[in-house]
Structure formats: C-alpha cells, structure tokens
Write a protein that holds these residues in place. Structure first.
Motif, short mmCIF file in Angstrom:
data_model
loop_
_atom_site.label_atom_id
_atom_site.label_comp_id
_atom_site.label_asym_id
_atom_site.label_seq_id
_atom_site.Cartn_x
_atom_site.Cartn_y
_atom_site.Cartn_z
N VAL A 1 -4.49 -0.49 3.82
CA VAL A 1 -5.24 -1.30 4.80
C VAL A 1 -4.43 -2.58 4.93
O VAL A 1 -4.18 -3.28 3.94
CB VAL A 1 -6.67 -1.63 4.31
N LYS A 2 -3.96 -2.88 6.14
CA LYS A 2 -2.96 -3.92 6.36
C LYS A 2 -3.55 -5.31 6.48
O LYS A 2 -4.73 -5.47 6.84
CB LYS A 2 -2.21 -3.64 7.67
N TYR A 3 -2.69 -6.26 6.22
CA TYR A 3 -2.97 -7.68 6.48
C TYR A 3 -2.19 -8.03 7.75
O TYR A 3 -0.97 -7.97 7.76
CB TYR A 3 -2.49 -8.48 5.27
N TRP A 4 -2.88 -8.31 8.83
CA TRP A 4 -2.19 -8.71 10.07
C TRP A 4 -3.04 -9.74 10.79
O TRP A 4 -4.13 -9.45 11.25
CB TRP A 4 -1.90 -7.50 10.97
N GLY A 5 -2.55 -10.97 10.82
CA GLY A 5 -3.30 -12.08 11.41
C GLY A 5 -3.89 -12.93 10.29
O GLY A 5 -4.24 -12.42 9.22
N CYS B 1 1.08 -11.70 -2.85
CA CYS B 1 0.01 -11.81 -3.86
C CYS B 1 -0.37 -10.43 -4.39
O CYS B 1 -0.82 -10.30 -5.52
CB CYS B 1 -1.20 -12.56 -3.31
N ARG B 2 -0.14 -9.37 -3.58
CA ARG B 2 -0.50 -8.01 -4.00
C ARG B 2 0.55 -7.38 -4.90
O ARG B 2 0.30 -6.32 -5.49
CB ARG B 2 -0.74 -7.12 -2.77
N SER B 3 1.76 -7.99 -5.01
CA SER B 3 2.78 -7.47 -5.92
C SER B 3 2.62 -8.03 -7.33
O SER B 3 3.36 -7.66 -8.23
CB SER B 3 4.19 -7.79 -5.40
N GLY C 1 4.90 -13.04 13.65
CA GLY C 1 4.04 -11.97 14.15
C GLY C 1 2.56 -12.23 13.89
O GLY C 1 1.73 -12.02 14.78
N HIS C 2 2.23 -12.72 12.70
CA HIS C 2 0.81 -12.98 12.37
C HIS C 2 0.18 -13.91 13.41
O HIS C 2 -0.98 -13.74 13.78
CB HIS C 2 0.70 -13.64 11.00
N ALA C 3 0.96 -14.90 13.85
CA ALA C 3 0.44 -15.91 14.77
C ALA C 3 0.13 -15.31 16.14
O ALA C 3 -0.64 -15.87 16.91
CB ALA C 3 1.44 -17.05 14.91
N ASP D 1 5.08 -0.82 8.03
CA ASP D 1 4.88 -2.27 8.02
C ASP D 1 5.44 -2.84 9.32
O ASP D 1 5.57 -2.12 10.29
CB ASP D 1 5.52 -2.87 6.76
N ALA D 2 5.81 -4.12 9.30
CA ALA D 2 6.33 -4.73 10.53
C ALA D 2 7.81 -4.40 10.65
O ALA D 2 8.67 -5.23 10.43
CB ALA D 2 6.11 -6.23 10.48
N GLY D 3 8.08 -3.15 11.01
CA GLY D 3 9.47 -2.71 11.14
C GLY D 3 9.49 -1.24 11.50
O GLY D 3 8.44 -0.60 11.59
O1 PMV Z 1 3.26 -11.15 3.77
P1 PMV Z 1 3.75 -11.19 5.17
O2 PMV Z 1 3.49 -12.49 5.85
O3 PMV Z 1 5.21 -10.79 5.24
O4 PMV Z 1 2.95 -10.09 6.03
C1 PMV Z 1 3.02 -8.72 5.77
C2 PMV Z 1 2.38 -7.95 6.84
C3 PMV Z 1 2.55 -6.44 6.77
O5 PMV Z 1 3.58 -6.05 5.88
C4 PMV Z 1 2.91 -5.94 8.16
C5 PMV Z 1 1.23 -5.77 6.38
C6 PMV Z 1 0.85 -5.87 4.92
O6 PMV Z 1 -0.35 -5.94 4.65
O7 PMV Z 1 1.72 -5.81 4.03
#
Ligand code: PMV
Length: 326
Positions: free
Chosen positions: A15-19, A142-144, A192-194, A279-281
């Motif tokens: 479940v992604k983080y986007w925005g 933070c998730r790593s 991208g988030h913005a 992911d974003a790629g």
């Molecule tokens: O942590 P950031 O700002 O690089 O954003 C990561 C966003 C994605 O990889 C596309 C989705 C995710 O939840 O990891």
C-alpha cells in the motif's frame, strides 16, 4: 573521531505512500505498508570531525553535489541539532543497486544515514525515534528501520513512524525486480508527491486505502499471496493513475514495463502465482512465493528489454556493522 557504519535494505510498499499531508514534516496523505528487500543494500559510514569546515559526502564513490548533497547535509543538521554538536561530517555511502529508478534507493539511503549519523553523534535512538528521524529525510525511509514487514501510520510528528507487523521469518515472500532502466528518473518522488493533489483521481485513491490496508495486513498474517498481490497491483495501478493524471503528468512506464506486467498476468493464467507492483519508476517488482522465485526470474530474464533481475526475500531492519567504508 566518532565513526559509525550502518546497513539498510530498501523497502517495497504494497500500500503506497503518494502525496503528503504536511510537506515540511513529511507526514503522508495515507498510511502505507511495506516489506524490506534483503537482496539490496546500502552501507553508510559517518564520522563527525573537529576542524572540518564543511560536510563531505561521497555516494557510490563520487563526490555528491546539488540536491543529493543538500538532502544529506539537511539530515546531518537534524542529527547535529538532536545531539547538540556542531562538527561537520564525512559521509560515504554505497548501494549495490541503481538509484533513482523506482527501486526505493532513498529508503535504504536515509535509514542507513539516520542510524550511522545518530550513532556517530553519540546518540542511541530507539526504533521509533530512528524511524521518525528517517521519515524527515525521506518518508519511505521510516519503513526500512524495522525488520521485515512494516506499517507506517500516525498523524503527528510524534506518532508518525513505522512499526513492524511481521518479522522477516514470518513469510518467505519474494520480490523479483525486472530492471528495465538504470536511467535516473526525470521527476523524483520528492517533486512527485507535491503533484498528487492536482490529479482528480488522488481523492479516489485515498478513499480506497482504509479498505485496502486491513486486507493487506490480513494477507500478510495469513501468508495469502493472491490477496496480497491483488491488492498490491490495484494500489500500484491507482498510484500510477494519479501520477499520469497529475498536472504536469508523470509517466514513468517504458514499453518493457508494460510487457512485464502483461507477461505476469498471462503466466498467472497458466498457474504461476506472481503479482506486480511499481514505485515511482519503470522497474517492475514481481511478488511470488520463495519456491517460484527461480522460475519467475528465468522467465523475466527472457523478456525483451529486461536488463537485470534482482531477487529479494524479506530483509532485516537497519543495523550497525563493525566495518567502515573509510
Ligand atoms: O520516500 P519518498 O519520498 O521517496 O516516496 C516514495 C514513494 C513511493 O516509493 C512511490 C511509494 C512508497 O510508498 O514507497
């Protein structure tokens, strides 16, 4: 000289983080859930040195410049403020996979930097504090911090961090990454988030998350690949739909990206259980059970446009090691 070295794995979100809900604090628009990738690593050594006049940063053997250096220096400033020190640092970091291509290199980079820098500065942060610190540099970092599978939630600076939901040994879920490009993407996730909120689909995606999240948690608990993979595909496609319909539009896919996704669905019809997320790629993360990772890798290798295949089981959390890069 206080020196510390940390190793971290990047993570892939189901479940992604986007925005973002808060740009300055890196508070996400929605909670996210991921797995660390054991096969990919970043190693980072940090030393704070009296008498050094500016921070020195090398990434993969090259002196870092521009935005990459600025993000590291800004993070060192956070650590210096926490530790109450003024010394400048020497930072060396190496990753064994390409950066900026949708392999979440910033997640392992900033998790490793957070632990190495905080230790070198004399701090002993607990896991939530370390996850919170890593979040400020790159949300996904933070998730790593926790090992295995982690959930990032919380609405305030204080409670927005990742907690483990299952250990690496709970489920030998594999991520077979089809690398179809090693080019650094033109628009990074930071910019991208913005843009997310400029898409008319952003709200619809966020509205689906409260249903998706418990389903993915339960799928991990039950080791149910079909449930996990179906939800991961849906959310990856929803996130890329948001990206494509943002203003300006972000289109990360290349022709082999689509070819891998379609091949996976065809193989599924034939009985090979594998699901994709991105992911974003343009690189495609293919999720499967451990027993299928070999055959899936071989099939992916044989698709046109695939440059490399990277195989990972669930990874450990960020950790200190005894060797150093300098
Ligand atoms: O942590 P950031 O700002 O690089 O954003 C990561 C966003 C994605 O990889 C596309 C989705 C995710 O939840 O990891």
């Amino acid at each position: 000289m206080n020196k510390a070295t940390a190793v971290a794995n990047p993570n892939i979100a189901f479940v992604k983080y986007w925005g973002k809900a808060d740009e300055a604090l890196n508070l996400p628009a929605n909670p996210s859930l991921s797995m660390n990738l054991a096969g990919l690593t970043t190693v980072t050594t940090v030393a704070f040195r009296a008498g050094q006049t500016s921070d020195m940063v090398t990434i993969d053997g090259q002196s870092a410049a521009g935005e990459a250096r600025e993000r590291v220096v800004a993070h060192l400033d956070r650590v210096r403020a926490l530790a109450g020190i003024g010394e400048r640092a020497w930072v060396a970091s190496r990753s064994d996979f390409p950066a900026g291509t949708g392999l979440a290199s910033s997640s392992s980079a900033f998790a490793a930097l957070s632990l190495a820098a905080s230790r070198a500065a004399g701090l002993a942060l607990d896991e939530p504090a370390l996850s919170r610190l890593a979040r400020l540099a790159s949300g996904s970092a933070c998730r790593s911090v926790p090992a295995g599978f982690s959930l990032w939630q919380g609405d305030t600076d204080r409670d927005s961090y990742a907690r483990q939901v299952a250990s690496p040994s709970h489920w030998a879920l594999y991520d077979v990454v089809a690398v179809v490009s090693r080019e650094h993407k033109a628009v990074g996730s930071h910019a991208g988030h913005a843009l997310a909120s400029t898409s008319p689909l952003h709200r619809a995606r966020l509205d689906a998350v409260p249903g998706l999240l418990p389903a993915v948690r339960a799928a991990i608990e039950d080791r149910d690949l079909a449930a996990l993979g179906g939800a991961a595909e849906r959310d990856a496609l929803a996130m890329h739909s948001v990206m494509m319909t943002s203003q300006p539009s972000l289109l990360y896919w290349l022709p082999p990206t689509l070819a891998v996704m379609q091949a996976l669905r065809a193989w599924r019809q034939e009985g090979l259980a594998a699901y994709f997320t991105l992911d974003a790629g343009p690189n495609v993360h293919c999720l499967c059970e451990a027993r299928d990772a070999g055959v899936l890798s071989e099939r992916i290798w044989n698709l046109p446009g695939v440059l490399d295949v990277l195989v990972s089981g669930p990874g450990e959390g960020v950790r200190l090691v005894e060797y150093h890069l300098f």
